[in-house]
Design a protein around this motif. Sequence first.
Motif, PDB file in Angstrom:
ATOM      1  N   GLU A  44     -39.704 -33.864  47.704  1.00  0.00           N
ATOM      2  CA  GLU A  44     -38.318 -33.861  48.165  1.00  0.00           C
ATOM      3  C   GLU A  44     -38.170 -33.117  49.487  1.00  0.00           C
ATOM      4  O   GLU A  44     -37.493 -33.594  50.416  1.00  0.00           O
ATOM      5  CB  GLU A  44     -37.426 -33.223  47.094  1.00  0.00           C
ATOM      6  CG  GLU A  44     -35.952 -33.330  47.382  1.00  0.00           C
ATOM      7  CD  GLU A  44     -35.095 -32.802  46.243  1.00  0.00           C
ATOM      8  OE1 GLU A  44     -34.005 -32.274  46.533  1.00  0.00           O
ATOM      9  OE2 GLU A  44     -35.516 -32.915  45.074  1.00  0.00           O
ATOM     10  N   ALA A  59     -39.768 -35.151  52.364  1.00  0.00           N
ATOM     11  CA  ALA A  59     -38.920 -36.278  52.761  1.00  0.00           C
ATOM     12  C   ALA A  59     -37.700 -35.799  53.540  1.00  0.00           C
ATOM     13  O   ALA A  59     -37.266 -36.452  54.501  1.00  0.00           O
ATOM     14  CB  ALA A  59     -38.475 -37.062  51.519  1.00  0.00           C
ATOM     15  N   PRO A 113     -38.156 -40.194  54.994  1.00  0.00           N
ATOM     16  CA  PRO A 113     -38.697 -40.802  53.775  1.00  0.00           C
ATOM     17  C   PRO A 113     -39.778 -41.847  53.997  1.00  0.00           C
ATOM     18  O   PRO A 113     -40.296 -42.403  53.026  1.00  0.00           O
ATOM     19  CB  PRO A 113     -37.454 -41.438  53.141  1.00  0.00           C
ATOM     20  CG  PRO A 113     -36.588 -41.797  54.309  1.00  0.00           C
ATOM     21  CD  PRO A 113     -36.813 -40.723  55.329  1.00  0.00           C
ATOM     22  N   ASP A 114     -40.127 -42.136  55.255  1.00  0.00           N
ATOM     23  CA  ASP A 114     -41.132 -43.157  55.548  1.00  0.00           C
ATOM     24  C   ASP A 114     -42.513 -42.512  55.643  1.00  0.00           C
ATOM     25  O   ASP A 114     -42.787 -41.741  56.561  1.00  0.00           O
ATOM     26  CB  ASP A 114     -40.787 -43.864  56.856  1.00  0.00           C
ATOM     27  CG  ASP A 114     -41.766 -44.977  57.192  1.00  0.00           C
ATOM     28  OD1 ASP A 114     -42.648 -45.270  56.352  1.00  0.00           O
ATOM     29  OD2 ASP A 114     -41.659 -45.544  58.301  1.00  0.00           O
ATOM     30  N   THR A 115     -43.394 -42.831  54.694  1.00  0.00           N
ATOM     31  CA  THR A 115     -44.718 -42.196  54.682  1.00  0.00           C
ATOM     32  C   THR A 115     -45.550 -42.572  55.898  1.00  0.00           C
ATOM     33  O   THR A 115     -46.444 -41.815  56.293  1.00  0.00           O
ATOM     34  CB  THR A 115     -45.491 -42.585  53.416  1.00  0.00           C
ATOM     35  OG1 THR A 115     -45.556 -44.018  53.317  1.00  0.00           O
ATOM     36  CG2 THR A 115     -44.816 -42.021  52.174  1.00  0.00           C
ATOM     37  N   ASN A 136     -44.632 -39.933  58.289  1.00  0.00           N
ATOM     38  CA  ASN A 136     -44.513 -38.594  57.722  1.00  0.00           C
ATOM     39  C   ASN A 136     -45.763 -38.292  56.897  1.00  0.00           C
ATOM     40  O   ASN A 136     -45.770 -38.471  55.676  1.00  0.00           O
ATOM     41  CB  ASN A 136     -43.251 -38.497  56.861  1.00  0.00           C
ATOM     42  CG  ASN A 136     -42.984 -37.075  56.360  1.00  0.00           C
ATOM     43  OD1 ASN A 136     -43.842 -36.199  56.467  1.00  0.00           O
ATOM     44  ND2 ASN A 136     -41.803 -36.862  55.808  1.00  0.00           N
ATOM     45  N   LEU A 160     -45.410 -36.045  53.784  1.00  0.00           N
ATOM     46  CA  LEU A 160     -44.890 -36.749  52.605  1.00  0.00           C
ATOM     47  C   LEU A 160     -45.976 -37.605  51.968  1.00  0.00           C
ATOM     48  O   LEU A 160     -46.111 -37.643  50.742  1.00  0.00           O
ATOM     49  CB  LEU A 160     -43.688 -37.607  52.996  1.00  0.00           C
ATOM     50  CG  LEU A 160     -43.091 -38.474  51.884  1.00  0.00           C
ATOM     51  CD1 LEU A 160     -42.582 -37.618  50.731  1.00  0.00           C
ATOM     52  CD2 LEU A 160     -41.957 -39.345  52.444  1.00  0.00           C
ATOM     53  N   VAL A 205     -38.229 -38.897  46.680  1.00  0.00           N
ATOM     54  CA  VAL A 205     -38.195 -39.367  48.067  1.00  0.00           C
ATOM     55  C   VAL A 205     -36.765 -39.735  48.457  1.00  0.00           C
ATOM     56  O   VAL A 205     -36.290 -39.396  49.554  1.00  0.00           O
ATOM     57  CB  VAL A 205     -39.135 -40.576  48.256  1.00  0.00           C
ATOM     58  CG1 VAL A 205     -38.956 -41.170  49.653  1.00  0.00           C
ATOM     59  CG2 VAL A 205     -40.592 -40.165  48.043  1.00  0.00           C
ATOM     60  N   GLY A 252     -34.584 -37.979  51.239  1.00  0.00           N
ATOM     61  CA  GLY A 252     -34.167 -38.814  52.348  1.00  0.00           C
ATOM     62  C   GLY A 252     -32.669 -39.022  52.440  1.00  0.00           C
ATOM     63  O   GLY A 252     -32.182 -39.638  53.399  1.00  0.00           O
TER      64      GLY A 252
END
Length: 254
Positions: A33, A36, A41-43, A46, A49, A70, A74
């Motif tokens: 959390e 993110a 929230p986009d791996t 990131n 994450l 996530v 996000g």
Amino acid sequence: MSGHSKWATTKHKKAVIDAKRGKLFAKLIKNIEVAARTGGPDTAGNPTLYDAIQKARKTSVPVDNIERAVKRGGGTEAGGADYLTIIYEAYGPGGTALLIECLTDNRNRSASDVRVAVTRNGGTMADVGSVSRIFDRKGVVEVAKAQGTRTLEEDDLLEATLDADPEDVLDDGETFRVISDPNAVVEVRKAIQAAGLDYESAEVQFVPQYTEAIGDAETAEKLFKLLDAIEDCDDVQNVYSNEDVPDEIGDQLD
């Protein structure tokens, strides 16, 4: 996470996973959390994450729990919290140095819980800076020796990560830890993946500059009781220590 002792690292991690799976899941979900929230929230964009999710999956955290964490981080699902990272310093039995990393939405609760856990289990709180000065922030990628049908050797890891400039490879019994500059941890992890190897976790941790040998089983038992009590605190994410439990001492506690 404990110090460099193979026995200590293996036994302690297994104890946490087997006996406290629910609390471990909660810590891993909190990491996801926060990652993110901090980096999006986009791996793909990131890596923190990406690695937080990988670590959760390796510990069998349910996929639905990961996805909801996530979304909360996000901002697409309600219920996320604004967590602060707080570091506490302490000493344990045998003169071991402890860094206690908390992720919390209530500073006063964390301070109280950590102090109670430390002082009631044979430890003492330390002045700010007295313990942290002997730890360095390092990138740490953990890789299991068992890679399908093959057993990984130290030279395999060194060869795979050479271009990513690792600083050291530490043998923890069932796993290796590849140590690097904090800014190089993602490159080390990618190099390991590019070599066709699976990895357990990749993150920035506190690594001690030197270890403190534990001389007898009674002291080792007290230390692990203290570590367990600290890790049982809801806000504690990681406990870093510099203990070194020799195999002959560890064997007495099996």
